[in-house]
Scaffold this motif. Structure first.
Motif, PDB file in Angstrom:
ATOM      1  N   ALA A   1      47.973  56.899  58.579  1.00 46.98           N
ATOM      2  CA  ALA A   1      47.081  56.580  59.685  1.00 46.98           C
ATOM      3  C   ALA A   1      46.443  57.832  60.282  1.00 46.98           C
ATOM      4  O   ALA A   1      47.104  58.836  60.516  1.00 46.98           O
ATOM      5  CB  ALA A   1      47.846  55.829  60.771  1.00 46.98           C
ATOM      6  N   GLY A   2      45.134  57.736  60.511  1.00 46.60           N
ATOM      7  CA  GLY A   2      44.417  58.802  61.203  1.00 46.60           C
ATOM      8  C   GLY A   2      44.019  59.990  60.362  1.00 46.60           C
ATOM      9  O   GLY A   2      43.471  60.962  60.892  1.00 46.60           O
ATOM     10  N   VAL A   3      44.250  59.962  59.062  1.00 42.99           N
ATOM     11  CA  VAL A   3      43.849  61.078  58.199  1.00 42.99           C
ATOM     12  C   VAL A   3      42.331  61.181  58.153  1.00 42.99           C
ATOM     13  O   VAL A   3      41.623  60.171  58.056  1.00 42.99           O
ATOM     14  CB  VAL A   3      44.416  60.892  56.774  1.00 42.99           C
ATOM     15  CG1 VAL A   3      43.751  61.843  55.780  1.00 42.99           C
ATOM     16  CG2 VAL A   3      45.925  61.097  56.768  1.00 42.99           C
ATOM     17  N   SER A   4      41.821  62.411  58.207  1.00 44.27           N
ATOM     18  CA  SER A   4      40.376  62.651  58.119  1.00 44.27           C
ATOM     19  C   SER A   4      40.098  63.666  57.020  1.00 44.27           C
ATOM     20  O   SER A   4      40.672  64.762  57.018  1.00 44.27           O
ATOM     21  CB  SER A   4      39.832  63.189  59.448  1.00 44.27           C
ATOM     22  OG  SER A   4      39.945  62.227  60.471  1.00 44.27           O
ATOM     23  N   LEU A   5      39.207  63.308  56.108  1.00 43.46           N
ATOM     24  CA  LEU A   5      38.804  64.198  55.028  1.00 43.46           C
ATOM     25  C   LEU A   5      37.360  64.628  55.227  1.00 43.46           C
ATOM     26  O   LEU A   5      36.479  63.793  55.430  1.00 43.46           O
ATOM     27  CB  LEU A   5      38.924  63.500  53.661  1.00 43.46           C
ATOM     28  CG  LEU A   5      40.267  62.864  53.296  1.00 43.46           C
ATOM     29  CD1 LEU A   5      40.201  62.321  51.869  1.00 43.46           C
ATOM     30  CD2 LEU A   5      41.407  63.863  53.440  1.00 43.46           C
TER      31      LEU A   5
ATOM     32  N   GLY B   1      50.041  63.040  55.312  1.00 38.70           N
ATOM     33  CA  GLY B   1      50.727  62.522  56.490  1.00 38.70           C
ATOM     34  C   GLY B   1      49.794  62.150  57.627  1.00 38.70           C
ATOM     35  O   GLY B   1      48.626  62.568  57.689  1.00 38.70           O
ATOM     36  N   MET B   2      50.341  61.402  58.545  1.00 43.66           N
ATOM     37  CA  MET B   2      49.578  60.844  59.663  1.00 43.66           C
ATOM     38  C   MET B   2      48.823  61.916  60.448  1.00 43.66           C
ATOM     39  O   MET B   2      49.373  62.968  60.782  1.00 43.66           O
ATOM     40  CB  MET B   2      50.557  60.107  60.590  1.00 43.66           C
ATOM     41  CG  MET B   2      49.931  59.369  61.726  1.00 43.66           C
ATOM     42  SD  MET B   2      51.144  58.277  62.539  1.00 43.66           S
ATOM     43  CE  MET B   2      52.466  59.429  62.922  1.00 43.66           C
ATOM     44  N   ASN B   3      47.545  61.634  60.702  1.00 38.40           N
ATOM     45  CA  ASN B   3      46.666  62.481  61.521  1.00 38.40           C
ATOM     46  C   ASN B   3      46.400  63.862  60.922  1.00 38.40           C
ATOM     47  O   ASN B   3      45.931  64.759  61.629  1.00 38.40           O
ATOM     48  CB  ASN B   3      47.212  62.636  62.944  1.00 38.40           C
ATOM     49  CG  ASN B   3      47.150  61.337  63.719  1.00 38.40           C
ATOM     50  OD1 ASN B   3      46.211  60.561  63.574  1.00 38.40           O
ATOM     51  ND2 ASN B   3      48.160  61.075  64.533  1.00 38.40           N
ATOM     52  N   ALA B   4      46.669  64.047  59.646  1.00 41.13           N
ATOM     53  CA  ALA B   4      46.294  65.301  58.989  1.00 41.13           C
ATOM     54  C   ALA B   4      44.781  65.363  58.807  1.00 41.13           C
ATOM     55  O   ALA B   4      44.101  64.337  58.689  1.00 41.13           O
ATOM     56  CB  ALA B   4      46.984  65.431  57.635  1.00 41.13           C
ATOM     57  N   THR B   5      44.249  66.599  58.783  1.00 38.71           N
ATOM     58  CA  THR B   5      42.824  66.843  58.605  1.00 38.71           C
ATOM     59  C   THR B   5      42.632  67.810  57.448  1.00 38.71           C
ATOM     60  O   THR B   5      43.331  68.832  57.369  1.00 38.71           O
ATOM     61  CB  THR B   5      42.215  67.445  59.883  1.00 38.71           C
ATOM     62  OG1 THR B   5      42.474  66.582  60.992  1.00 38.71           O
ATOM     63  CG2 THR B   5      40.715  67.622  59.745  1.00 38.71           C
ATOM     64  N   VAL B   6      41.693  67.498  56.560  1.00 39.08           N
ATOM     65  CA  VAL B   6      41.451  68.326  55.385  1.00 39.08           C
ATOM     66  C   VAL B   6      40.012  68.821  55.404  1.00 39.08           C
ATOM     67  O   VAL B   6      39.069  68.024  55.503  1.00 39.08           O
ATOM     68  CB  VAL B   6      41.729  67.554  54.079  1.00 39.08           C
ATOM     69  CG1 VAL B   6      41.540  68.462  52.868  1.00 39.08           C
ATOM     70  CG2 VAL B   6      43.145  66.966  54.090  1.00 39.08           C
ATOM     71  N   ARG B   7      39.863  70.138  55.323  1.00 38.82           N
ATOM     72  CA  ARG B   7      38.538  70.765  55.366  1.00 38.82           C
ATOM     73  C   ARG B   7      37.708  70.365  54.147  1.00 38.82           C
ATOM     74  O   ARG B   7      38.228  70.088  53.067  1.00 38.82           O
ATOM     75  CB  ARG B   7      38.710  72.282  55.400  1.00 38.82           C
ATOM     76  CG  ARG B   7      37.433  73.066  55.554  1.00 38.82           C
ATOM     77  CD  ARG B   7      37.743  74.545  55.601  1.00 38.82           C
ATOM     78  NE  ARG B   7      36.570  75.352  55.836  1.00 38.82           N
ATOM     79  CZ  ARG B   7      36.597  76.672  56.002  1.00 38.82           C
ATOM     80  NH1 ARG B   7      37.757  77.322  55.939  1.00 38.82           N
ATOM     81  NH2 ARG B   7      35.487  77.338  56.233  1.00 38.82           N
ATOM     82  N   GLU B   8      36.387  70.380  54.341  1.00 42.88           N
ATOM     83  CA  GLU B   8      35.471  69.999  53.267  1.00 42.88           C
ATOM     84  C   GLU B   8      35.694  70.861  52.022  1.00 42.88           C
ATOM     85  O   GLU B   8      35.955  72.064  52.098  1.00 42.88           O
ATOM     86  CB  GLU B   8      34.012  70.093  53.719  1.00 42.88           C
ATOM     87  CG  GLU B   8      33.498  71.493  53.992  1.00 42.88           C
ATOM     88  CD  GLU B   8      33.769  71.963  55.405  1.00 42.88           C
ATOM     89  OE1 GLU B   8      33.224  73.028  55.757  1.00 42.88           O
ATOM     90  OE2 GLU B   8      34.513  71.309  56.151  1.00 42.88           O
ATOM     91  N   GLY B   9      35.582  70.218  50.857  1.00 50.89           N
ATOM     92  CA  GLY B   9      35.661  70.908  49.584  1.00 50.89           C
ATOM     93  C   GLY B   9      37.054  71.258  49.114  1.00 50.89           C
ATOM     94  O   GLY B   9      37.219  71.823  48.025  1.00 50.89           O
ATOM     95  N   VAL B  10      38.073  70.921  49.878  1.00 52.80           N
ATOM     96  CA  VAL B  10      39.450  71.272  49.520  1.00 52.80           C
ATOM     97  C   VAL B  10      39.992  70.284  48.485  1.00 52.80           C
ATOM     98  O   VAL B  10      39.678  69.095  48.501  1.00 52.80           O
ATOM     99  CB  VAL B  10      40.344  71.298  50.777  1.00 52.80           C
ATOM    100  CG1 VAL B  10      41.827  71.286  50.423  1.00 52.80           C
ATOM    101  CG2 VAL B  10      40.005  72.513  51.619  1.00 52.80           C
ATOM    102  N   HIS B  11      40.838  70.791  47.594  1.00 56.03           N
ATOM    103  CA  HIS B  11      41.496  69.968  46.577  1.00 56.03           C
ATOM    104  C   HIS B  11      42.986  69.898  46.878  1.00 56.03           C
ATOM    105  O   HIS B  11      43.647  70.936  47.022  1.00 56.03           O
ATOM    106  CB  HIS B  11      41.277  70.560  45.182  1.00 56.03           C
ATOM    107  CG  HIS B  11      42.037  69.844  44.099  1.00 56.03           C
ATOM    108  ND1 HIS B  11      41.579  68.680  43.534  1.00 56.03           N
ATOM    109  CD2 HIS B  11      43.218  70.120  43.509  1.00 56.03           C
ATOM    110  CE1 HIS B  11      42.450  68.274  42.619  1.00 56.03           C
ATOM    111  NE2 HIS B  11      43.459  69.128  42.584  1.00 56.03           N
TER     112      HIS B  11
END
Length: 214
Positions: free
Chosen positions: A150-154, A167-177
């Motif tokens: 829940a709440g993950v943003s890519l 995991g919940m509410n994690a954020t992944v920067r653009e272009g990351v693998h």
């Protein structure tokens, strides 16, 4: 098909049941699970009717894997394939409020719960779980058996490897693998590629151990 069999008496099964009811899925909803202690009971409002092997007997039912961990879903797919189940029986379950743009796709067996957003050119593979309020922006790819809590943003053009767990509410920067079977801790901010099999956590996220398999 005349019914829906969910594999795994889990919290995810309860959430999937709620979506199936909203979608007015044809026929009865039932759960199968290898834990004999729950046979003949109700999981929430849904009957648990027996072991996973019943999937091959009830051939008029659609099938959905409601196991929270990707490696468990992958293992059951292999097991059912060996038992001769037709993979065409797997359905995707998408909450009715989700808007799926024409440039986006969600594969068979995947689950997308309320509040999931796909913006443009997003590809979601098979047996993926997208929990509530997940955001997948332009060009993202989520490979088979991945789990986004829940709440993950890519950010744009992120790639999530097969079986990865975010995991919940994690954020992944653009272009990351994010590599296959990698784990990202809840609330993490991922600014760099995460190698396969590693576990990263923190702000910014850093490796904390390797060789973890959820």
């Amino acid at each position: 098909m005349t019914g829906l069999l969910m594999v795994g008496a889990s919290g995810l099964a309860r959430e999937a049941t709620a979506v199936a009811v909203l979608l007015q899925h044809d026929g009865p909803l039932n759960i199968v699970d290898d834990n004999s202690a729950v046979w003949g009971t109700l999981h929430g409002l849904t009957p648990v009717i027996g072991s996973v092997d019943l999937v091959t007997e009830l051939v008029d039912h659609d099938v959905l894997l409601t196991l929270g961990k990707g490696r468990h879903r992958r293992r059951v797919v292999v097991r059912l394939e060996m038992l001769g189940m037709d993979p065409a029986r797997y359905i995707s379950l998408i909450h009715p409020r989700i808007v799926l743009p024409g440039s986006c796709s969600i594969g068979a067996g995947s689950i997308a719960l309320d509040g999931v957003v796909l913006t443009a050119d997003v590809e979601v593979g098979r047996h993926v779980v997208l929990m509530p309020q997940v955001t997948l922006t332009h060009g993202c790819t989520v490979h088979d058996y991945a789990t986004l809590c829940a709440g993950v943003s890519l950010g744009g053009d992120v790639e999530i490897g097969e079986g990865a767990y975010i995991g919940m509410n994690a954020t992944v920067r653009e272009g990351v693998h994010i590599g296959a079977d990698a784990v990202v801790g809840m609330g993490a901010v991922v600014l760099h590629d995460v190698p396969a099999g590693e576990t990263w956590a923190g702000v910014p996220a850093r490796p904390i151990r390797t060789g973890v398999h959820l």
